[in-house]
Design an enzyme around this catalytic site. Sequence first.
Site, PDB file in Angstrom:
ATOM      1  N   HIS A 228      25.870  41.870  34.688  1.00 53.83           N
ATOM      2  CA  HIS A 228      27.013  40.964  34.536  1.00 53.83           C
ATOM      3  C   HIS A 228      26.709  39.475  34.372  1.00 53.83           C
ATOM      4  CE1 HIS A 228      29.743  44.246  35.188  1.00 53.83           C
ATOM      5  NE2 HIS A 228      29.138  44.552  36.321  1.00 53.83           N
TER       6      HIS A 228
ATOM      7  N   HIS B 240      29.626  44.045  42.928  1.00 54.23           N
ATOM      8  CA  HIS B 240      30.515  44.726  41.986  1.00 54.23           C
ATOM      9  C   HIS B 240      31.478  43.707  41.389  1.00 54.23           C
ATOM     10  CE1 HIS B 240      33.191  47.710  40.255  1.00 54.23           C
ATOM     11  NE2 HIS B 240      34.207  47.187  40.918  1.00 54.23           N
TER      12      HIS B 240
END
Length: 146
Positions: free
Chosen positions: A34, A137
């Site tokens: 990410h 996450h």
Amino acid sequence: MAGWALCTALVLAALAGAAGAVAESRYEKFLRQHVDHPRTAALMAHRYCETMLARRRVTAPGRPCKPSNTFVHAPAEELVAACTQMPDAAGLHSTPTSMGLTACRLRGGDTRPPCAYRARQLQHHVRVACLDGLPVHLAGTHAPPQ
């Protein structure tokens, strides 16, 4: 004899490398999947998602295409700092400021490689789940209030 020693050394090095790949922490996986800071600029805009998802081992031959993935173009420290923010009712933490993102969404209905993505540039807040003070996450993004 020297050939056998060299072969043994190569096998041991390969096993050590494989063990290192398995030992990736949840935070390291989060960063790999990410965070792209600074944004990789050498890529053509329409190829950014396909290239980055393959380069970061998010998509791979023989595995289904990931329906969506977001890359954050801010320092990892800013995402770590989100973990110090008060969590919402779901236990998620939001970044206090918006940051540049590339949101990748799978194009079409086929989930088998080759994967084709649509990329959108956004300026959003990021919501993360944290473990031991580190983001593990990416739970979503949301636009700054108008």
